[in-house]
Design a protein around this motif. Structure first.
Motif, PDB file in Angstrom:
ATOM      1  N   THR A 109       0.846  -1.192   0.000  1.00  0.00           N
ATOM      2  CA  THR A 109       0.000   0.000   0.000  1.00  0.00           C
ATOM      3  C   THR A 109       0.886   1.247   0.000  1.00  0.00           C
ATOM      4  OG1 THR A 109      -1.807  -1.124   1.146  1.00  0.00           O
ATOM      5  CG2 THR A 109      -1.760   1.281   1.293  1.00  0.00           C
ATOM      6  N   SER A 110       0.667   2.127  -0.976  1.00  0.00           N
ATOM      7  CA  SER A 110       1.527   3.303  -1.152  1.00  0.00           C
ATOM      8  C   SER A 110       1.294   4.325  -0.041  1.00  0.00           C
ATOM      9  CB  SER A 110       1.244   3.965  -2.504  1.00  0.00           C
ATOM     10  OG  SER A 110      -0.050   4.554  -2.496  1.00  0.00           O
ATOM     11  N   THR A 111       2.216   5.287   0.073  1.00  0.00           N
ATOM     12  CA  THR A 111       2.090   6.344   1.074  1.00  0.00           C
ATOM     13  C   THR A 111       0.799   7.136   0.877  1.00  0.00           C
ATOM     14  OG1 THR A 111       4.480   6.565   1.287  1.00  0.00           O
ATOM     15  CG2 THR A 111       3.169   8.445   1.978  1.00  0.00           C
ATOM     16  N   PHE A 124      -2.158   5.009   1.797  1.00  0.00           N
ATOM     17  CA  PHE A 124      -2.186   4.831   3.248  1.00  0.00           C
ATOM     18  C   PHE A 124      -2.826   6.044   3.921  1.00  0.00           C
ATOM     19  CE2 PHE A 124      -0.547   4.830   7.553  1.00  0.00           C
ATOM     20  CZ  PHE A 124      -0.540   3.491   7.913  1.00  0.00           C
ATOM     21  N   ARG A 125      -2.421   7.255   3.489  1.00  0.00           N
ATOM     22  CA  ARG A 125      -2.993   8.477   4.060  1.00  0.00           C
ATOM     23  C   ARG A 125      -4.488   8.567   3.790  1.00  0.00           C
ATOM     24  NH1 ARG A 125       1.877  11.403   2.567  1.00  0.00           N
ATOM     25  NH2 ARG A 125       0.870  12.016   0.624  1.00  0.00           N
ATOM     26  N   ASP A 143       5.931   6.765   9.628  1.00  0.00           N
ATOM     27  CA  ASP A 143       6.753   6.563   8.436  1.00  0.00           C
ATOM     28  C   ASP A 143       5.886   6.233   7.222  1.00  0.00           C
ATOM     29  OD1 ASP A 143       9.097   7.061   9.758  1.00  0.00           O
ATOM     30  OD2 ASP A 143       9.621   4.951  10.068  1.00  0.00           O
ATOM     31  N   ARG A 144       4.858   5.445   7.417  1.00  0.00           N
ATOM     32  CA  ARG A 144       4.015   5.054   6.287  1.00  0.00           C
ATOM     33  C   ARG A 144       3.126   6.209   5.840  1.00  0.00           C
ATOM     34  NH1 ARG A 144       1.579  -0.764   5.988  1.00  0.00           N
ATOM     35  NH2 ARG A 144       1.582  -0.040   3.833  1.00  0.00           N
ATOM     36  N   MET A 145       2.748   7.094   6.753  1.00  0.00           N
ATOM     37  CA  MET A 145       1.967   8.273   6.396  1.00  0.00           C
ATOM     38  C   MET A 145       2.779   9.286   5.605  1.00  0.00           C
ATOM     39  SD  MET A 145      -0.063   9.259   9.849  1.00  0.00           S
ATOM     40  CE  MET A 145      -0.024  10.978   9.343  1.00  0.00           C
ATOM     41  N   PHE A 146       4.013   9.507   6.046  1.00  0.00           N
ATOM     42  CA  PHE A 146       4.807  10.611   5.507  1.00  0.00           C
ATOM     43  C   PHE A 146       5.924  10.164   4.564  1.00  0.00           C
ATOM     44  CE2 PHE A 146       3.258  12.144   9.719  1.00  0.00           C
ATOM     45  CZ  PHE A 146       2.358  13.084   9.204  1.00  0.00           C
ATOM     46  N   GLY A 147       6.092   8.858   4.392  1.00  0.00           N
ATOM     47  CA  GLY A 147       7.107   8.371   3.477  1.00  0.00           C
ATOM     48  C   GLY A 147       8.521   8.529   4.003  1.00  0.00           C
ATOM     49  N   THR A 148       8.647   8.489   5.342  1.00  0.00           N
ATOM     50  CA  THR A 148       9.972   8.621   5.976  1.00  0.00           C
ATOM     51  C   THR A 148      10.433   7.264   6.476  1.00  0.00           C
ATOM     52  OG1 THR A 148       8.866   9.194   8.051  1.00  0.00           O
ATOM     53  CG2 THR A 148       9.606  11.017   6.659  1.00  0.00           C
ATOM     54  N   LYS A 149      11.664   7.211   6.951  1.00  0.00           N
ATOM     55  CA  LYS A 149      12.209   5.960   7.517  1.00  0.00           C
ATOM     56  C   LYS A 149      12.763   6.218   8.893  1.00  0.00           C
ATOM     57  CE  LYS A 149      11.463   3.090   4.141  1.00  0.00           C
ATOM     58  NZ  LYS A 149      10.526   1.993   4.301  1.00  0.00           N
TER      59      LYS A 149
END
Length: 210
Positions: free
Chosen positions: A25-27, A30-31, A204-210
């Motif tokens: 599921t893409s960022t 997911f949002r 991380d999954r909401m904002f595309g961070t790690k």
């Protein structure tokens, strides 16, 4: 089922949660799903809002009609992932007052560290809904509720997407007067304090961070 815990088992909630759990599921998706599921959860968490009758004019006649009573409720986001639930709920309840609690989890001790706190006035007169997608160890959530109570809040609900049994137990121990509403009670925490099977790190999954 625990008396202080409500698991929202509505089919749309469960379907959207399954999509959010999936690795592929893409960022952006997911949002979007988080915003949609937060609105569905908002229906459940606002079920007991007080009402009062007021006279209004319809195109046909005057009538006494039900409206929300008392001060506007307060939505408090536990940063940063709480903003994902907050955004969807504000679409449904645009008049709500908004507060923020900034906490991060020390990766070594798993204990919460506070860096920001700002809430509306008259917290003692409002229903306060604290939102954070993940109730994992419960340490950050319990610390956030401590701060809200110190600000005067007396009527508090905690809304999350996923809960671990350890986090639910920690919250019940620290704040037995705060009901928890969630979409899923998952199996356990792993050795790093992440919910299993979970959905990874919500922020991380909401904002595309790690």
């Amino acid at each position: 089922m625990m008396d202080h815990l409500t698991v929202v088992d509505h089919p749309l909630v469960q379907h959207k949660l399954t999509l959010m759990r999936r690795t592929d599921t893409s960022t952006g998706e997911f949002r979007r799903l988080l915003r949609e599921i937060s609105q569905l959860l908002a229906y459940e968490v606002t079920r007991e809002l007080p009402m009062e009758m007021r006279q209004i004019d319809t195109p046909m006649q005057k009538m006494d009609a039900p409206m929300l009573a008392g001060r506007k409720l307060a939505l408090v986001s536990i940063l940063r992932a709480g903003n994902g639930l907050l955004d969807g709920m504000l679409e449904l309840i645009p008049s709500a007052r908004v507060g923020f609690v900034g906490l991060y989890r020390d990766e070594e001790t798993l204990e919460p560290v506070q860096y920001y706190f700002k809430v509306p006035p008259e917290m003692d007169e409002r229903l306060v809904i604290a939102v954070d997608p993940m109730l994992a160890t419960g340490n950050s959530s319990a610390a956030a509720i401590d701060l809200l109570k110190e600000s005067g809040a007396k009527n508090i609900l905690f809304l999350c997407l996923l809960a671990a049994p350890e986090g639910v137990a920690r919250m019940k121990e620290a704040h037995p007067d705060v009901p928890i509403v969630t979409a899923s009670l998952d199996e356990r925490l792993n050795e790093k304090g992440y919910i299993m099977p979970g959905l990874g790190d919500a922020g991380d999954r909401m904002f595309g961070t790690k």
